[in-house]
Design an enzyme around this catalytic site. Structure first.
Site, PDB file in Angstrom:
ATOM      1  N   ASP A 187     -12.400 -16.418  43.371  1.00 47.59           N
ATOM      2  CA  ASP A 187     -11.636 -15.169  43.369  1.00 47.59           C
ATOM      3  C   ASP A 187     -11.365 -14.698  44.799  1.00 47.59           C
ATOM      4  OD1 ASP A 187     -10.291 -13.074  42.260  1.00 47.59           O
ATOM      5  OD2 ASP A 187     -12.030 -12.138  41.313  1.00 47.59           O
ATOM      6  N   GLU A 225      -7.310 -13.496  49.746  1.00 46.11           N
ATOM      7  CA  GLU A 225      -6.000 -13.102  50.289  1.00 46.11           C
ATOM      8  C   GLU A 225      -6.106 -12.223  51.534  1.00 46.11           C
ATOM      9  OE1 GLU A 225      -6.032 -13.186  45.772  1.00 46.11           O
ATOM     10  OE2 GLU A 225      -7.046 -11.935  47.275  1.00 46.11           O
ATOM     11  N   ASP A 262      -4.377 -10.007  38.387  1.00 45.17           N
ATOM     12  CA  ASP A 262      -4.772  -8.820  37.621  1.00 45.17           C
ATOM     13  C   ASP A 262      -3.550  -8.124  37.016  1.00 45.17           C
ATOM     14  OD1 ASP A 262      -7.264  -9.489  38.555  1.00 45.17           O
ATOM     15  OD2 ASP A 262      -7.247  -8.014  40.174  1.00 45.17           O
TER      16      ASP A 262
END
Length: 773
Positions: free
Chosen positions: A473, A476, A540
């Site tokens: 996860d 970025e 998400d």
């Protein structure tokens, strides 16, 4: 939406804005000073320009004016020249290399000596050898360019050609029939009242720090469509859009932000473009000026690959260059059950047992942020207070319920994380130029081999216990001001961070998986080349109809950027999923390469109505029935560099009706999927040319037209290409339990599907079969 007029952390650089800022110096491509047909190198001269304020008819503008330098001493030429080199590295792949770095500047043609040519080629060879984005170093084809009397150069292969015109400078790409695909824009090409529209090929020198950004300007034609640029949530056809390629967390799927930007795109005119860089870049496809595509690259060294051919040929060539996706293990194509988050051994065991009790086919249970002692505090240790025997749990789930376990983690370590002091002591976290920690957290530096070894050791402990997959996860937000072990700042490493992260996690899983049946990652961030490390998911998503559409756009866009495998959170992520939306989203998930129930609880189908539970079970049975088809198509797609979930334009590039079609798609070669994007049970569907068979009714329709179609039992519409033979198997509760003696091929057409004899489709573990590829 970005906050305006305020500099905040991880704000995307908007490079094109610098070209509209007074005070910056513009150097515009003018003409070739010399050409060498043997090395296929030219010297490209630039003229110096500045924007000058102009008042007219109660309007104020700032067009270009030629301007001499006031620099002192007079050591900086107003008309510098830089090398530009072309080479075909494959019959349909053209490589362009150029620069605006002062290291390579020349004042006159004689300044470019054989020694400088050798140094130039050596520089690029070293650069490409160290590139993480390339799967290998492409070599030029043995060619000599043709040269005309005026110094123009041309190169040609069976797939296309390129011509460099000397004065004024133009680079022209043509297909195999001589048709112009696109060409660069020179200042003299402008038909606008102002000479600054459109921006021509040029480079800019910033007044603030003297950094230089090249701008490649190419012609756009009426009706031309653009696709790709990574996982983008905006309209599938990028014509009229501007994208700032900078990895970031968009906190949803209904904005322009991207978890997975990729500096590659395709044009409907028969060419593709890959900017081989990790620097930030801005791509403007007719947003600022209708007939110009403008690329601004945040580094002075510029390497661009152009591809010629059909969309499929271009994707094959691009993935030959940057790498193909390996096919993930067969079990990964089953259902992944998750929520944010299962937090105890008792809860995991209960979910596993309930899946079996409710006869829900499933292969993976994912534990998100709650398996540590403190939620979100990633220390790579199962909570000792809530997981009494993690290894025993993993073994029993695998042996008794045929369920594997996936674990969440991330590479950011907060100051209260027990691993934080260790990372600082071993100097594995990113620091700035002053030696201070870069950011508030200890962020693992994946450009440091020692940090990668440390990370692999943490994952190894889990994989040896029996963990089957790792969720990679985030990734970025690599800090811009950090100094990375690789020797660069975040300007060049920020976009590379997801690729380094994907690579480290994936290779650890591959080397250390202990059951002999393979492993994979579940990654959110990516850059060019990340397709070599599957699988990626769409982030998400909002729990809305628009969230569903934007998610589909993103998957189709990523598939047109070289990624074969992709998934998304069924029902959306942010809040509890509305039942109707969850069911319609699950239908789309069945026809995605991988499918996972995840997000705000509840996500378990038995937490909804009995009707929902029954419908969900039927969808999973359909998924498992189709697994032979999905696995077979995965092998074909991965070999060809194609997505499993593909825009209709990829298969039917000449069909104008599909140019902007983004709400239906092909799943593999033979299934056409039209999700229900609203609660209405009917929708308009476009069937391409040929005959198509309705999966449920057996009705056969002629393609090449639109029609209104009513959903039946399925919460979506599914069509099969007439004449297709789909390998099917009797559904089971897990991939381990499939009875392969039931494998058959079902031929669709002539109103009803009929068995076509024993299937010879790929079984798990079988690779390299032809399967009609």
């Amino acid at each position: 939406m970005d906050i305006q007029n305020y500099a905040y952390l991880n704000q995307p650089p908007r490079l094109l804005e610098s070209f509209f800022t007074l005070g910056n110096i513009h150097f515009q491509a003018e003409q070739l000073l010399r050409t060498d047909p043997v090395t296929q190198t030219a010297l490209l001269a630039y003229g110096r320009y500045e924007r000058k304020g102009r008042f007219s008819f109660n309007n104020y503008s700032a067009p270009f004016e030629a301007a001499e330098s006031w620099s002192f001493p007079p050591s900086y030429p107003d008309r510098p020249a830089f090398p530009l080199q072309l080479a075909f590295t494959a019959p349909n792949v053209l490589r362009l290399r150029t620069t605006c770095d002062n290291l390579w500047a020349c004042r006159r043609a004689a300044d470019w000596t054989p020694a400088r040519q050798t140094a130039w080629e050596s520089h690029w060879e070293q650069r490409d050898n160290h590139s993480l984005m390339l799967a290998g170093q492409p070599q030029p084809l043995p060619q000599t360019a043709s040269q005309t009397a005026d110094g123009s150069l041309s190169l040609k292969t069976a797939a296309g050609s390129v011509e460099i015109q000397a004065d004024p400078f133009h680079l022209i790409l043509r297909d195999q029939n001589g048709r112009v695909l696109t060409h660069t824009l020179h200042r003299r090409d402008s038909m606008n009242l102002q000479n600054c529209s459109p921006l021509p090929c040029s480079y800019l020198q910033q007044a603030s720090d003297l950094s230089r950004y090249p701008l490649l300007a190419l012609q756009l034609y009426p009706g031309e469509a653009i696709y790709g640029c990574g996982e983008s949530f905006t309209r599938l056809n990028k014509r009229g859009q501007r994208l700032d390629l900078w990895t970031r967390d968009p906190h949803g799927v209904e904005t322009e932000g991207q978890y997975k930007p990729v500096p590659f795109y395709l044009s409907s005119r028969g060419y593709g473009v890959f900017y081989h860089t990790s620097a930030p870049l801005t791509l403007d496809f007719g947003h600022s000026y209708a007939e110009a595509q403008q690329a601004v690259i945040g580094e002075a060294m510029l390497e661009v690959f152009f591809f010629f051919g059909t969309p499929k040929e271009i994707l094959r060539a691009y993935t030959d260059l940057t790498g193909h996706s390996p096919v993930p293990p067969f079990w990964s194509f089953g259902l992944w059950m998750s929520r944010i988050s299962y937090k105890s051994e008792a809860e995991v065991r209960a979910v596993s047992a309930r899946l079996r009790q409710e006869q829900i086919p499933c292969d993976v249970i994912h534990l998100d942020t709650g398996w540590f002692e403190r939620d979100w505090c990633c220390d790579y240790r199962f909570s000792p207070s809530r997981f009494a025997d993690p290894a025993g749990m993993l073994q029993q789930l695998r042996q008794q319920d045929h369920h594997r376990v996936s674990l969440w983690q991330l590479p950011y370590f907060t100051p209260d994380n027990p691993l934080y002091p260790e990372l600082l002591h071993q100097k594995l976290a990113l620091r700035d130029a002053n030696g201070h920690l870069a950011g508030a957290d200890a962020i693992l530096d994946f450009s440091d081999p020692a940090a990668v070894r440390w990370y692999e050791a943490r994952l190894a402990e889990l994989l040896r216990q029996g963990v089957a997959a790792i969720k990679a996860d985030f990734g970025e937000a690599a800090p811009l001001d950090a100094v990375y072990h690789a020797g660069h700042s975040g300007w060049l490493e920020h976009n590379l961070y997801p690729l380094r992260y994907n690579k480290a996690a994936y290779e650890a899983c591959q080397h250390l998986a202990n059951d002999g049946q393979g492993s994979l990652i579940w990654a959110r961030s990516a850059w060019a080349g990340s397709q070599r490390y599957p699988v990626h998911w769409g982030g998400d998503a909002e729990n809305t109809d628009m969230g569903l559409l934007c998610t589909l756009r993103a998957g189709l866009s990523l598939g047109l950027s070289g990624f074969t495998f992709w998934s998304h959170d069924l029902g959306g992520f942010v809040k509890p999923s509305p039942e109707d939306l969850y069911l319609r989203w699950t239908f789309m998930g069945v026809f995605s390469s991988h499918l996972r129930c995840h997000g705000a609880p509840p996500k378990e189908p038995w937490a909804y109505s009995p009707a929902f539970l029954q419908a969900f079970r039927r969808l999973m049975q359909l998924r498992y029935r189709l697994l032979p088809y999905i696995y077979e198509q995965s092998q074909i797609a991965a070999t060809a560099g194609l997505p499993l979930l593909r825009a209709l334009w990829l298969e039917y590039p000449e069909d104008m009706a599909v140019r902007d079609l983004e709400d239906e798609y092909l799943f593999g070669q033979d299934l056409l999927v039209a999700p229900l994007l609203t609660a209405e049970r009917c929708r308009q569907v476009y069937l391409p040319r040929g005959q198509w068979v309705n999966w449920e009714s057996g009705e056969e329709l002629n393609g090449g037209c639109w029609s209104e179609q009513q959903a039946r039992d399925l919460p979506g519409l599914l069509w099969v290409r007439s004449g297709a033979e789909i390998p099917l198997v009797q559904p089971a509760l897990s991939t381990d339990e499939i009875d392969w003696s039931t494998l058959t091929r079902c031929r669709f057409g002539e109103a009803t599907p009929t068995p076509a004899g024993e299937a010879d489709g790929a079984r798990p573990g079988e690779t390299g079969r032809d399967n009609g590829q």
